[in-house]
Design a protein around this motif. Structure first.
Motif, PDB file in Angstrom:
ATOM      1  N   ARG A  43      62.940  49.925 -10.071  1.00 11.69           N
ATOM      2  CA  ARG A  43      63.068  48.522 -10.735  1.00 11.69           C
ATOM      3  C   ARG A  43      64.143  48.612 -11.818  1.00 11.69           C
ATOM      4  O   ARG A  43      64.802  47.712 -12.207  1.00 11.69           O
ATOM      5  CB  ARG A  43      61.620  48.254 -11.486  1.00 11.69           C
ATOM      6  N   LYS A  46      67.699  48.137 -10.320  1.00  5.60           N
ATOM      7  CA  LYS A  46      67.727  46.825  -9.989  1.00  5.60           C
ATOM      8  C   LYS A  46      68.000  45.962 -11.148  1.00  5.60           C
ATOM      9  O   LYS A  46      69.024  45.048 -11.222  1.00  5.60           O
ATOM     10  CB  LYS A  46      66.408  46.608  -9.050  1.00  5.60           C
ATOM     11  N   GLN A  47      67.174  46.215 -12.070  1.00  6.20           N
ATOM     12  CA  GLN A  47      67.379  45.399 -13.381  1.00  6.20           C
ATOM     13  C   GLN A  47      68.610  45.854 -14.067  1.00  6.20           C
ATOM     14  O   GLN A  47      69.519  44.739 -14.428  1.00  6.20           O
ATOM     15  CB  GLN A  47      66.185  45.792 -14.516  1.00  6.20           C
ATOM     16  N   GLN A  48      69.190  47.065 -14.280  1.00  4.96           N
ATOM     17  CA  GLN A  48      70.518  47.310 -14.801  1.00  4.96           C
ATOM     18  C   GLN A  48      71.536  46.734 -13.919  1.00  4.96           C
ATOM     19  O   GLN A  48      72.330  46.148 -14.404  1.00  4.96           O
ATOM     20  CB  GLN A  48      70.427  48.899 -14.775  1.00  4.96           C
ATOM     21  N   ASP A  51      71.667  43.089 -14.616  1.00  2.00           N
ATOM     22  CA  ASP A  51      72.210  42.849 -15.882  1.00  2.00           C
ATOM     23  C   ASP A  51      73.708  43.013 -15.893  1.00  2.00           C
ATOM     24  O   ASP A  51      74.559  42.234 -16.381  1.00  2.00           O
ATOM     25  CB  ASP A  51      71.679  43.820 -17.014  1.00  2.00           C
TER      26      ASP A  51
END
Length: 156
Positions: A43, A46-48, A51
């Motif tokens: 996660r 995925k978030q990085q 971003d």
């Protein structure tokens, strides 16, 4: 004896069975923790990535706006230069026509001067031109040269 050996086997397997559920529970718990940690890292990656893509979108939009501004400015400059070019072409055409007209007048004047010279032998006075024969006031050196347009003539 078979019974007692069978019982021994059962009790041996029973005692292994008692340890296995604890070991299985321990392994299952460790595996669940490992899976949770792996999912958390996934996660985070995925978030990085999300971003990074969002920042890239912002940067590309900024570059796109700058390119559009440059295109608009260049387009405006082109239209200005094209308008100036049209004005200059119109002025050039007008001056070319005037120059052709003036050169035609000079040619006509030179032709008339040559005609006066040819008629000079027949009379002292040319009644048509009012000139004394032998004197040609049209025969000036600068009249024999074509008129050239200068850059100053374009700024009238």
């Amino acid at each position: 004896m078979a019974t007692s050996s069978g019982n021994t086997a059962i009790s041996t397997s029973g005692s292994d069975g008692d340890q296995n559920p604890m070991k299985l529970d321990e392994r299952k718990r460790k595996r669940m923790e490992s899976n949770r940690e792996s999912a958390r890292r996934s996660r985070m990656r995925k978030q990085q990535h999300l971003d990074d893509l969002t920042a890239q979108i912002v940067q590309l939009r900024k570059e796109n706006n700058q390119i559009l501004q440059t295109i608009n400015l260049t387009n405006q400059q082109f239209l200005n230069v094209d308008a100036q070019n049209s004005v200059l072409r119109a002025q050039m055409n007008e001056l070319s026509q005037r120059l052709d007209s003036l050169n035609g007048i000079i040619n006509d004047m030179n032709a008339l001067g040559n005609l006066e010279d040819d008629l000079g032998d027949f009379s002292l006075m040319d009644g048509h031109f009012g000139n004394i024969v032998g004197y040609n006031h049209w025969d000036l050196g600068y009249l024999n040269q074509p008129i050239m347009a200068s850059a100053d003539a374009l700024n009238y």
